[in-house]
Design an enzyme around this catalytic site. Sequence first.
Site, PDB file in Angstrom:
ATOM      1  CB  SER A  18     -10.898  18.567 -37.639  1.00 38.82           C
ATOM      2  OG  SER A  18     -10.963  17.345 -37.050  1.00 38.82           O
TER       3      SER A  18
ATOM      4  CB  CYS B 296      -3.474  22.548 -34.507  1.00 38.53           C
ATOM      5  SG  CYS B 296      -5.026  21.583 -33.909  1.00 38.53           S
TER       6      CYS B 296
END
Length: 240
Positions: free
Chosen positions: A85, A31
């Site tokens: 993130s 990812c």
Amino acid sequence: MASSQKCRGKGSCAPGAVPKGQIRIYSMRFCPYAQRTRLVLNAKGIESETVNINLKEKPEWYLEKNPLGLVPTLETPGGQVVYESAITCEYLDEVYPEKKLFPSDPFAKAQQKMLLEDYSKIVPLFYKIPMTRIKGEDVSALEAELREKLSKLNKVLVDKKYKYFGGDTLTMIDYLIWPWFERVEAWQLKHCLDGTPELNNWILRMREDPAVKAVMFSTDAHKAFFASFMEGKPNYDYGL
């Protein structure tokens, strides 16, 4: 950096308490968003434990920690949970102040966040082009759009005469932008970087960074995972 490499899926047992003196990252090996956080953990030398998640068959216990079911997610020994993130990266930079990655100057930091906001509009094209291509549809207009956006990114480096996006040293914005450029060859997008010499030089510099090297996968590994992802059967444990 301790890690449980194989991903945990539906029906798996929840991991125990986060070890003292560490932080846990819930991740997925391929990812790009989770890679941002792993880059920051590595660059700052933070002791961490990795738990990889099967994003197609998510464990029930994971959804209690992050209702969105996405990665990355951070968990502290005290049970605090942080996700998304860019937020996890900023959190790590503030909680572990050694080797700061964001600039201390508020305006310089705001500039990095503005550039990240612009970049976030480019990211969907990295996915849309290969997904359109696999359907056998024409991607020339999408590729032209990506070239134009990458040209603007190149211009940032040219205009400011920077080696990196925050100056002459590698800072947070570089790690936040990097993961998709690691994948351009595997996703058959490298030709979209023709005519962006400074951006190509930045890519070469980034590949030499110790944190980038530490969490990087080969083009072949990215190709294999992406092929499985496009088939709807993502092989999260590819190569293990």
